[in-house]
Design an enzyme around this catalytic site. Structure first.
Site, PDB file in Angstrom:
ATOM      1  N   CYS A  80       0.833  -1.202   0.000  1.00 49.56           N
ATOM      2  CA  CYS A  80       0.000   0.000   0.000  1.00 49.56           C
ATOM      3  C   CYS A  80       0.875   1.263   0.000  1.00 49.56           C
ATOM      4  O   CYS A  80       1.496   1.574  -0.996  1.00 49.56           O
ATOM      5  CB  CYS A  80      -0.981  -0.030   1.174  1.00 49.56           C
ATOM      6  SG  CYS A  80      -2.359   1.126   0.990  1.00 49.56           S
ATOM      7  N   HIS A 167      -3.723  -5.225   0.825  1.00 50.76           N
ATOM      8  CA  HIS A 167      -3.186  -5.685   2.113  1.00 50.76           C
ATOM      9  C   HIS A 167      -3.303  -7.206   2.243  1.00 50.76           C
ATOM     10  O   HIS A 167      -4.347  -7.722   2.658  1.00 50.76           O
ATOM     11  CB  HIS A 167      -3.928  -5.008   3.263  1.00 50.76           C
ATOM     12  CG  HIS A 167      -3.624  -3.556   3.404  1.00 50.76           C
ATOM     13  ND1 HIS A 167      -2.570  -3.083   4.164  1.00 50.76           N
ATOM     14  CD2 HIS A 167      -4.208  -2.464   2.859  1.00 50.76           C
ATOM     15  CE1 HIS A 167      -2.536  -1.763   4.084  1.00 50.76           C
ATOM     16  NE2 HIS A 167      -3.515  -1.363   3.295  1.00 50.76           N
ATOM     17  N   GLU A 169      -1.996  -9.019   4.418  1.00 58.80           N
ATOM     18  CA  GLU A 169      -1.915  -9.431   5.827  1.00 58.80           C
ATOM     19  C   GLU A 169      -3.268  -9.581   6.507  1.00 58.80           C
ATOM     20  O   GLU A 169      -3.376 -10.248   7.543  1.00 58.80           O
ATOM     21  CB  GLU A 169      -1.043  -8.436   6.612  1.00 58.80           C
ATOM     22  CG  GLU A 169      -1.625  -7.040   6.800  1.00 58.80           C
ATOM     23  CD  GLU A 169      -1.351  -6.097   5.650  1.00 58.80           C
ATOM     24  OE1 GLU A 169      -1.501  -4.881   5.842  1.00 58.80           O
ATOM     25  OE2 GLU A 169      -0.995  -6.570   4.556  1.00 58.80           O
ATOM     26  N   SER A 221      -6.582  -8.845  35.437  1.00 61.32           N
ATOM     27  CA  SER A 221      -8.033  -8.747  35.262  1.00 61.32           C
ATOM     28  C   SER A 221      -8.692 -10.110  35.324  1.00 61.32           C
ATOM     29  O   SER A 221      -9.883 -10.217  35.587  1.00 61.32           O
ATOM     30  CB  SER A 221      -8.353  -8.105  33.904  1.00 61.32           C
ATOM     31  OG  SER A 221      -8.005  -8.988  32.854  1.00 61.32           O
ATOM     32  N   GLY A 222      -7.913 -11.157  35.047  1.00 60.09           N
ATOM     33  CA  GLY A 222      -8.477 -12.495  35.009  1.00 60.09           C
ATOM     34  C   GLY A 222      -8.832 -12.927  33.603  1.00 60.09           C
ATOM     35  O   GLY A 222      -9.223 -14.072  33.385  1.00 60.09           O
ATOM     36  N   GLY A 223      -8.704 -12.007  32.634  1.00 57.74           N
ATOM     37  CA  GLY A 223      -8.952 -12.362  31.247  1.00 57.74           C
ATOM     38  C   GLY A 223      -7.780 -13.120  30.654  1.00 57.74           C
ATOM     39  O   GLY A 223      -6.800 -13.429  31.338  1.00 57.74           O
ATOM     40  N   VAL A 224      -7.860 -13.402  29.368  1.00 54.02           N
ATOM     41  CA  VAL A 224      -6.839 -14.204  28.702  1.00 54.02           C
ATOM     42  C   VAL A 224      -5.456 -13.556  28.806  1.00 54.02           C
ATOM     43  O   VAL A 224      -4.477 -14.199  29.201  1.00 54.02           O
ATOM     44  CB  VAL A 224      -7.202 -14.420  27.214  1.00 54.02           C
ATOM     45  CG1 VAL A 224      -6.086 -15.165  26.488  1.00 54.02           C
ATOM     46  CG2 VAL A 224      -8.512 -15.177  27.092  1.00 54.02           C
ATOM     47  N   ASP A 225      -5.363 -12.262  28.479  1.00 53.46           N
ATOM     48  CA  ASP A 225      -4.061 -11.598  28.381  1.00 53.46           C
ATOM     49  C   ASP A 225      -3.305 -11.591  29.709  1.00 53.46           C
ATOM     50  O   ASP A 225      -2.168 -12.026  29.794  1.00 53.46           O
ATOM     51  CB  ASP A 225      -4.238 -10.163  27.875  1.00 53.46           C
ATOM     52  CG  ASP A 225      -5.030 -10.108  26.585  1.00 53.46           C
ATOM     53  OD1 ASP A 225      -4.997 -11.092  25.827  1.00 53.46           O
ATOM     54  OD2 ASP A 225      -5.702  -9.094  26.348  1.00 53.46           O
ATOM     55  N   SER A 226      -3.968 -11.067  30.741  1.00 52.11           N
ATOM     56  CA  SER A 226      -3.271 -10.954  32.018  1.00 52.11           C
ATOM     57  C   SER A 226      -3.013 -12.324  32.643  1.00 52.11           C
ATOM     58  O   SER A 226      -2.010 -12.518  33.332  1.00 52.11           O
ATOM     59  CB  SER A 226      -4.063 -10.063  32.992  1.00 52.11           C
ATOM     60  OG  SER A 226      -5.349 -10.580  33.228  1.00 52.11           O
ATOM     61  N   THR A 227      -3.885 -13.311  32.378  1.00 48.85           N
ATOM     62  CA  THR A 227      -3.656 -14.648  32.907  1.00 48.85           C
ATOM     63  C   THR A 227      -2.449 -15.299  32.239  1.00 48.85           C
ATOM     64  O   THR A 227      -1.640 -15.960  32.896  1.00 48.85           O
ATOM     65  CB  THR A 227      -4.903 -15.531  32.712  1.00 48.85           C
ATOM     66  OG1 THR A 227      -6.023 -14.915  33.356  1.00 48.85           O
ATOM     67  CG2 THR A 227      -4.700 -16.911  33.318  1.00 48.85           C
TER      68      THR A 227
END
Length: 516
Positions: A80, A167, A169, A221-227
């Site tokens: 692009c 794009h 990707e 937070s208990g979500g995927v990322d922080s866990t």
């Protein structure tokens, strides 16, 4: 290790390009687009990709690549804006389009084009540009055109320099991964050496080197990322060095705190602090309606409460860890380059105190180069349970950005209950795992309705469900109408304050996934 260098000119999908290359099995690294190309930087580099950008090549302040890129002999692919740069810097002509070419577009190409090897001569690409290439430089040739007869791909006649106007990707582009693989493997000659094990090893070593014997605090937070970050820290460091603090803001989903505590204990957490701060957050948000202001208040209060709790509990943690993803960074204008545009602030990116920790090199963000699906893959690799990894994304500010307008305890309770019914029904009906993210949004309007023989004036609730692989693009989930009608009826029957339910069919772009 062999690598593809991605030069970032501020495009929203720059990291996605690098991530797609990693998916192929080739290590990729991102640098600012205007980086001076030196012999040291080029060590082990087998190819260079020039990313897209929100700028036009003829803008006064537009970023430009070091011209040495075209002389060093490694293959170059412009995507692009990157393709427009190749054109502009080598004597071609780029001009604005009368009608912007955006979204799906059919391409036709010359079957001898090596970049499109094993790709049908006609396929659907994904466009996103307001400028177009109207005249190629000398020694360059057109290799593909769009259905609008616009130049869509070109190549230097003698050198391995390529440009594509679309794009590859993004997931909506047919054969996009194959095109990138043709570049990385066939044209650049890279070997498939990159694995999640390598990434985990590198991140763990970085954490050990950065932290040493000092303690780390993770606001979880208990979500995927922080866990997943918690799992990485507990594997990389002795558990005694890892402090996990969960702040219940009163903006959480139903039963969130109970589930978080149980999951973290299963991971082997030794230092776990549960903080009830509902009253503080709701008080700080009183009367606030602007989404950016709500995000700022929540982010700053998170840090303030963290500091208060550290002192109260005598936690001696020099480092702050976060589950920041690259989507958070780029939407906040914190991409690798200096030309990214701000879409929305994230509490774990733009808070002044977080910025201070970052300047002091006292912040640990082991996921900041990954997208959501990569985080899930990494979580599986380190042994985190599927029940945690398959949870849909939940924003750091919680229900505050899913309640449009002022946030109150009453609205939180209404939305919490409605969202609980919605998500549970998706699971009961076998739909949850088909959806990348689903949630309910409480709108700041009421609508007239009828309950029994009485006139009822209730809130309007919007349901959102999208399919995506990375969060950068998303389509509305095509709900079976029977399920949508039944879920809507259950919500209005069980949550008396809600009088009407609507379904959001917007895609990203142009909309974002979250409403605020």
């Amino acid at each position: 290790m062999e690598k593809i260098l991605v030069l970032d000119f501020g495009g929203q999908t720059c990291q996605l390009i690098a991530r797609r290359i990693r998916d192929i099995g080739v290590y990729s690294e991102i640098l600012p687009g205007d980086t001076k190309i030196t012999d040291k930087i080029m060590e082990d580099v087998k190819g260079i990709i020039l990313s897209g950008s929100p700028y036009s090549v003829y803008d006064k302040d537009s970023p430009h690549v070091d011209n040495r890129v075209f002389d060093i002999g490694v293959p170059v692919l412009g995507i692009c804006y990157g393709a427009q740069q190749i054109t502009h810097l080598n004597g071609g002509k780029v001009m604005p389009l009368d009608h912007r070419e955006y979204g799906r577009a059919r391409l036709h190409f010359d079957n001898s084009f090596d970049l499109f090897q094993n790709v049908p001569q006609e396929f659907i690409s994904w466009m996103s540009h307001g400028d177009t290439i109207v005249e190629l430089p000398e020694l360059y040739k057109v290799c593909a055109r769009s259905e609008n007869n616009i130049i869509a791909a070109f190549k230097h006649k003698n050198l391995p320099i390529y440009g594509i106007q679309f794009h590859p990707e993004v997931t909506h582009c047919e054969y996009g991964t194959r095109i990138l693989e043709n570049f990385a493997i066939n044209i650049c000659g890279c070997r498939k050496e990159w694995t999640m094990q390598n990434y985990l090893d590198d991140v763990s070593q970085d954490i050990k080197k950065q932290v040493g014997d000092e303690d780390v605090l993770l606001l979880i937070s208990g979500g995927v990322d922080s866990t997943v970050v918690a799992g990485i820290l507990l594997k990389a460091l002795p558990p005694a060095q890892v402090h996990l603090m969960y702040v219940d803001t009163g903006l959480m989903r139903k039963n969130e705190t109970i589930e978080v505590e149980e999951n973290l204990k299963r991971l082997g957490a030794k230092n776990l602090y549960i903080v009830n701060a509902e009253e503080k957050f709701l008080s700080a948000l009183k009367g606030k309606e602007d989404p950016e202001e709500k995000r700022r208040i929540i982010g700053d209060l998170f840090i303030k409460i963290q500091q208060e709790e550290i002192e109260k509990r005598n936690v001696n943690a020099s480092f702050l860890a976060q589950g920041t993803l690259y989507t958070d960074m780029i939407e906040s204008g914190k991409g690798v380059g200096s030309k990214a545009k701000v879409i929305k602030s994230h509490h774990n990116v733009r808070s002044p105190l977080v910025e201070q920790k970052r300047r002091e090199n006292k912040i640990i963000e082991p996921l900041s180069m990954l997208y959501k699906d990569e985080v899930r893959r990494l979580g599986r690799f380190i042994g985190i349970s599927e029940s945690v990894l398959e949870r849909h994304p939940f924003p750091g500010p919680g229900l505050a950005v899913r309640i449009l307008g002022e946030v109150t305890k009453e609205k939180c309770e209404i939305l919490r209950e409605a969202d609980y019914i919605y998500i549970n029904e998706l699971k009961n009906r076998g739909l949850y795992n088909d959806i990348w993210q689903a949630f309910a949004v409480l709108l700041p309007v009421k609508s007239v309705g009828v309950t029994g023989d009485d006139r009822h004036y209730g809130y309007v609730l919007a349901l959102r469900a999208v399919v995506s692989s990375d969060g950068m693009t998303a389509d509305a989930y095509p709900f079976p109408m029977k399920d949508l009608l039944e879920i809507s009826a259950m919500i209005t029957n069980r949550v008396k304050s809600i009088g009407r339910v609507v379904y959001d069919v917007s895609s990203k772009p142009p909309a974002t996934i979250e409403w605020e």
